[in-house]
Write an enzyme that holds these catalytic residues in place. Structure first.
Site, PDB file in Angstrom:
ATOM      1  CG  ASP A   1     -20.182 -19.819 -35.412  1.00  0.00           C
ATOM      2  OD1 ASP A   1     -20.295 -18.606 -36.304  1.00  0.00           O
ATOM      3  OD2 ASP A   1     -20.954 -20.494 -36.213  1.00  0.00           O
TER       4      ASP A   1
ATOM      5  CB  ALA B   1     -31.935 -19.974 -37.722  1.00  0.00           C
ATOM      6  N   GLY B   2     -29.005 -20.418 -36.722  1.00  0.00           N
ATOM      7  CA  GLY B   2     -27.557 -19.528 -36.131  1.00  0.00           C
ATOM      8  C   GLY B   2     -27.663 -19.385 -34.326  1.00  0.00           C
TER       9      GLY B   2
ATOM     10  NE  ARG C   1     -20.227 -49.013 -37.248  1.00  0.00           N
ATOM     11  CZ  ARG C   1     -19.884 -50.004 -37.141  1.00  0.00           C
ATOM     12  NH1 ARG C   1     -21.027 -51.334 -36.701  1.00  0.00           N
ATOM     13  NH2 ARG C   1     -19.806 -51.219 -37.704  1.00  0.00           N
TER      14      ARG C   1
ATOM     15  CG  HIS D   1     -25.429 -24.272 -32.485  1.00  0.00           C
ATOM     16  ND1 HIS D   1     -25.919 -23.249 -31.800  1.00  0.00           N
ATOM     17  CD2 HIS D   1     -25.078 -24.101 -33.861  1.00  0.00           C
ATOM     18  CE1 HIS D   1     -26.477 -22.689 -32.139  1.00  0.00           C
ATOM     19  NE2 HIS D   1     -24.979 -22.940 -33.827  1.00  0.00           N
TER      20      HIS D   1
END
Length: 409
Positions: free
Chosen positions: A290, A328-329, A244, A268
């Site tokens: 990204d 997966a990205g 926490r 994400h």
């Protein structure tokens, strides 16, 4: 790429609705620089465009973290100069006028070959630029690893075999291979060697970034004091379950010396986290894509060297096939993050755009931090808004048209 001097409407100015205010403006351009910004009326020569039908105009996008796009992967063992050039060319269509190709954790020789390929591509583009005036959009290289956490969770998809402690000798060799182009280095400050290494990076013009980390509050504080300036994709590359408090995500949010980049694709990170990061970091919150090689590809099932069998949905969500909860990205361009921040009500369109343009420019000390003001490079994106999504119509680099959508007119 388009022919030189193809400036929208007149050859000397670009017109559109200002991305922050919505007001019709015209940017006067000379020598690749914005020399004036004035109000614009249809009578000024917009041709078929009236004030109500003008597209939006904004600074070009700056992506600090991109691993690949449209089937091109910067982290394949045999990366070629041609693949880097193709990636540069493809990103104009996404409004990206500046980006930092990202090399991740791998074998030393694989990292070196990737850096060498990017350097060769940059030198070729620079030669062609001197001869033909061609533009390119690589401002530097982001080295993400291999000096990150070994722990499952924080390590993410990085191969544990190649993760190791910070090493100045290796960095020097890689910087030579890169032609001095490494400008961002993501590491975890949990290594005992981290503090001296961060100082070395900062002293040599590299922005030290904290990421893929399980560091303590004390280690994060020491890293910031040594010169770390950025949290890489904060909230991702972490354990699935944390105490926490305290924990390294709160500690990085609370560290006022750190900027934070986030992947705001809607997959994400939950909107609640994005709202908190926005409130806490303020002007120091930036967006990154990204993006991986499957970004910009058609929906379907793909086989990848890292994730294995993966599925790309129509919405742009990339996950392990049969395990939709496991991403997966990142498979969406930077503009998608802007659209999500705005449509989710986290911030205004203008502020979201700044998070992906002038703010990363400010962090990296780029002249594009001036945005659309006189004296700034004419790195510009023209776009339309369609049901909460951004569609890039044209992209300009130093006043030169690099991309035009077929529907741009």
């Amino acid at each position: 790429m388009m022919e030189k001097d193809n400036i929208r409407f007149s050859g000397s100015f670009l017109a559109g609705r200002h991305y922050r205010t919505g007001e019709p403006i015209a940017l006067d351009i000379a020598g690749g620089i914005i020399v004036g910004c004035r109000s614009f009326a249809a009578a000024d020569g917009a041709g078929k465009y009236g004030e109500e039908t003008l597209p939006w105009i904004a600074p070009g996008l700056v992506d600090l973290q991109i691993n690949g796009y449209a089937g091109m992967d910067l982290n394949v063992p045999d990366l070629s100069e041609e693949e880097v050039l193709a990636l540069c060319d493809r990103l104009w269509a996404e409004g990206v006028t500046t980006f930092y190709p990202t090399i991740i954790t791998g074998a030393d020789e694989s990292i070196q070959r990737g850096l060498e390929a990017i350097d060769r591509a940059c030198r070729r583009l620079e030669r062609e630029g001197r001869d033909t005036g061609m533009m390119h959009n690589i401002a530097g290289i982001h080295l993400e690893g291999p000096f990150i956490s070994r722990e499952d969770g924080p390590r993410g998809a990085h191969d544990r075999i190649f993760v190791r402690a910070p090493d100045c000798d290796s960095l020097e060799e890689w910087q030579q291979a890169a032609g001095g182009r490494i400008r961002i280095l993501t590491l975890s400050p949990e290594w005992p060697e981290s503090e001296a290494f961060i100082i070395r990076c900062a002293d040599n013009g590299i922005v030290p970034a904290i990421g893929h980390t399980a560091a303590t509050a004390g280690q994060i504080g020491l890293a910031a004091a040594a010169g770390a300036r950025l949290s890489t994709h904060l909230g991702n590359g972490a354990h699935p379950v944390l105490p926490r408090h305290p924990h390294y995500i709160w500690d990085q949010l609370a560290e006022e010396r750190l900027w934070a980049s986030v992947i705001a694709d809607g997959f994400h990170l939950p909107d609640a986290f994005l709202k908190v990061a926005h409130k806490v970091k303020g002007e120091r919150l930036i967006l990154v894509s990204d993006a991986v090689s499957l970004a910009g590809m058609p929906p379907g099932v793909y086989e990848t060297p890292v994730g294995g069998n993966v599925t790309l949905t129509e919405q742009g969500r990339l996950h392990l096939t049969g395990q939709p909860a496991l991403l997966a990205g990142s498979a969406l361009p930077l503009a998608a993050g802007i659209g999500h921040m705005w449509s989710a009500g986290i911030c205004s369109l203008g502020e979201a755009w700044d998070m992906a343009s002038v703010r990363p420019s400010r962090l990296m000390n780029l002249p594009t931090s001036a945005g659309l003001t006189p004296g700034a490079p004419a790195d510009i994106a023209i776009f339309a808004l369609e049901q909460g999504k951004i569609r890039i119509l044209e992209t300009y680099k130093q006043g030169r048209l690099m991309y035009r959508h077929p529907d741009a007119g």
